[in-house]
Design an enzyme around this catalytic site. Sequence first.
Site, PDB file in Angstrom:
ATOM      1  N   CYS A  64      33.713 -22.012  -3.016  1.00  0.00           N
ATOM      2  CA  CYS A  64      33.951 -20.617  -2.633  1.00  0.00           C
ATOM      3  C   CYS A  64      34.981 -20.616  -1.505  1.00  0.00           C
ATOM      4  CB  CYS A  64      32.649 -19.913  -2.255  1.00  0.00           C
ATOM      5  SG  CYS A  64      31.791 -20.598  -0.828  1.00  0.00           S
ATOM      6  N   ASN A  84      32.497 -21.954   2.081  1.00  0.00           N
ATOM      7  CA  ASN A  84      31.491 -23.014   1.841  1.00  0.00           C
ATOM      8  C   ASN A  84      30.299 -22.868   2.788  1.00  0.00           C
ATOM      9  OD1 ASN A  84      31.376 -26.697   1.894  1.00  0.00           O
ATOM     10  ND2 ASN A  84      30.400 -25.307   0.479  1.00  0.00           N
ATOM     11  N   CYS A 121      28.239 -19.678   2.227  1.00  0.00           N
ATOM     12  CA  CYS A 121      27.321 -18.723   1.575  1.00  0.00           C
ATOM     13  C   CYS A 121      27.108 -19.070   0.104  1.00  0.00           C
ATOM     14  CB  CYS A 121      27.835 -17.288   1.690  1.00  0.00           C
ATOM     15  SG  CYS A 121      27.869 -16.648   3.384  1.00  0.00           S
ATOM     16  N   ARG A 122      28.097 -18.760  -0.745  1.00  0.00           N
ATOM     17  CA  ARG A 122      27.889 -18.879  -2.191  1.00  0.00           C
ATOM     18  C   ARG A 122      27.859 -20.317  -2.674  1.00  0.00           C
ATOM     19  NH1 ARG A 122      32.880 -15.119  -3.469  1.00  0.00           N
ATOM     20  NH2 ARG A 122      33.531 -16.266  -1.613  1.00  0.00           N
ATOM     21  N   SER A 123      28.878 -21.108  -2.331  1.00  0.00           N
ATOM     22  CA  SER A 123      28.918 -22.461  -2.915  1.00  0.00           C
ATOM     23  C   SER A 123      27.809 -23.385  -2.401  1.00  0.00           C
ATOM     24  CB  SER A 123      30.302 -23.103  -2.777  1.00  0.00           C
ATOM     25  OG  SER A 123      30.691 -23.248  -1.436  1.00  0.00           O
ATOM     26  N   ASP A 137      31.178 -11.865  -2.625  1.00  0.00           N
ATOM     27  CA  ASP A 137      31.051 -12.485  -1.309  1.00  0.00           C
ATOM     28  C   ASP A 137      30.042 -11.675  -0.487  1.00  0.00           C
ATOM     29  OD1 ASP A 137      31.355 -13.488   1.191  1.00  0.00           O
ATOM     30  OD2 ASP A 137      33.543 -13.416   1.186  1.00  0.00           O
TER      31      ASP A 137
HETATM   32  P1  4NP Z   1      31.534 -17.842   1.209  1.00  0.00           P
HETATM   33  O1  4NP Z   1      31.480 -16.582   2.192  1.00  0.00           O
HETATM   34  O2  4NP Z   1      32.966 -17.940   0.718  1.00  0.00           O
HETATM   35  O3  4NP Z   1      30.590 -17.475   0.125  1.00  0.00           O
HETATM   36  O4  4NP Z   1      31.105 -19.042   2.022  1.00  0.00           O
HETATM   37  C1  4NP Z   1      32.331 -16.409   3.286  1.00  0.00           C
HETATM   38  C2  4NP Z   1      32.051 -17.016   4.471  1.00  0.00           C
HETATM   39  C3  4NP Z   1      32.861 -16.813   5.566  1.00  0.00           C
HETATM   40  C4  4NP Z   1      33.976 -16.000   5.463  1.00  0.00           C
HETATM   41  C5  4NP Z   1      34.270 -15.405   4.251  1.00  0.00           C
HETATM   42  C6  4NP Z   1      33.449 -15.611   3.156  1.00  0.00           C
HETATM   43  N1  4NP Z   1      34.790 -15.763   6.599  1.00  0.00           N
HETATM   44  O5  4NP Z   1      35.754 -15.004   6.473  1.00  0.00           O
HETATM   45  O6  4NP Z   1      34.549 -16.349   7.677  1.00  0.00           O
END
Ligand code: 4NP
Length: 150
Positions: free
Chosen positions: A3, A6, A8-10, A118
Amino acid sequence: MVCLGNICRSPLADGLLRQKVSDNNLDVEVDSAGTSALHAGDAPDHRMTATAKKRGTDISFLRARQFKSKDFQDFDLIYVMDQSNLRNVLALSQTDSDKKKVKLILNEISKIDAEVPDPYYGGQAGFEHVYDLLDEATEIIIEKIKNNQL
Ligand code: 4NP
């Protein structure tokens, strides 16, 4: 599992698949990464960790890292969560064989070209929804691995 951050989702997709691999005594290496280095070294977001724990999956031990081109050599399949991840991972590919490894994870549950949203800037419901989607997708992936369909 890839994602953006790295955190939340992945990591959830990673933790769910690791658990199912272990439950099924399969010999499969699972890992996850973010297309950005924003959170490299960080533990998963506490909201994702709590949602996963509540529903029976431990992801607290995972640490974020950035996706790198060597991942194309080290892994047979690269699942991305959304179209932006897809573009960013494909931008690092070097061969047609690399490109063929990259798949949108929700295509596995026949949500063609759908994205795992997200949850980072939203509320608890977003984390629950991500859990539902990724639990279903990783279940199908495990069945396909067992039936040699991947
Ligand atoms: P992820 O979510 O891609 O599912 O890990 C996010 C985590 C952090 C951010 C964006 C998406 N950020 O902008 O810090």
